[in-house]
Design a protein around this motif. Structure first.
Motif: not given
Length: 164
Positions: A64-73, A80-89, A91-96
């Motif tokens: 789900x693209x929650x903004x133009x800067x981020x998507x959530x996996x 289950x929420x799993x990731x917060x991703x900023x395409x082009x970065x 790294x990927x953020x993992x939901x702990x």
């Protein structure tokens, strides 16, 4: 503090699994309103993993693209929420909470404090109790949950759900 090792995790139903090797950086609690909505909770615990050492090991997350800067996996099957991703970065953020061993990564900072619920700091003062298995009704309910549990275990499995 960052810890270098192998981390595994996934969703509640086991349809999506992942593996991250190395260091999980910037472990934090995000209180921003977007993270609150994405987690269905008062905050979202996150840490970033280098994309070079991250891979999906089972299934495919939905995004789900929650903004133009981020998507959530997340898992489309169980939500289950799993990731917060900023395409082009890099790294990927993992939901702990989706880690197989969420106790391994302790958040060190907080962000999005403008949206932190005002009584959040009072939570440690609330009375607490463990799952009630002491009473007959509680023990019966606890046993019924164990016998019908469809939650994926906190480790990688070759097949899921298990074959009968």
């Amino acid at each position: 503090m960052s810890i270098s090792r192998i981390y595994t995790g996934g969703c509640q139903c086991g349809a999506v699994r992942y593996r991250a090797e190395g260091t999980l950086g910037d472990p934090h609690l995000c209180h921003c309103r977007m993270c609150q909505k994405a987690a269905g909770n008062y905050f979202m615990p996150l840490a970033n993993a280098p994309l070079a050492s991250f891979r999906i090991t089972r299934g495919e997350p939905s995004w789900f693209h929650s903004s133009q800067f981020a998507r959530r996996g997340f898992c489309a099957a169980c939500g289950t929420p799993l990731f917060y991703d900023m395409p082009g970065a890099d790294f990927i953020n993992i939901v702990l909470g989706s880690l197989d061993d969420p106790y391994d990564v302790r958040p060190l900072t907080q962000s999005g404090m403008e949206s932190c619920v005002p009584w959040f700091s009072h939570l440690p003062g609330l009375p607490g109790k463990e799952t009630d298995a002491a009473s007959d009704a509680g023990a019966e309910r606890h046993l019924a949950i164990l016998e019908t549990n469809r939650q994926h275990p906190d480790y990688d499995t070759e097949h899921w759900p298990p074959e009968e």
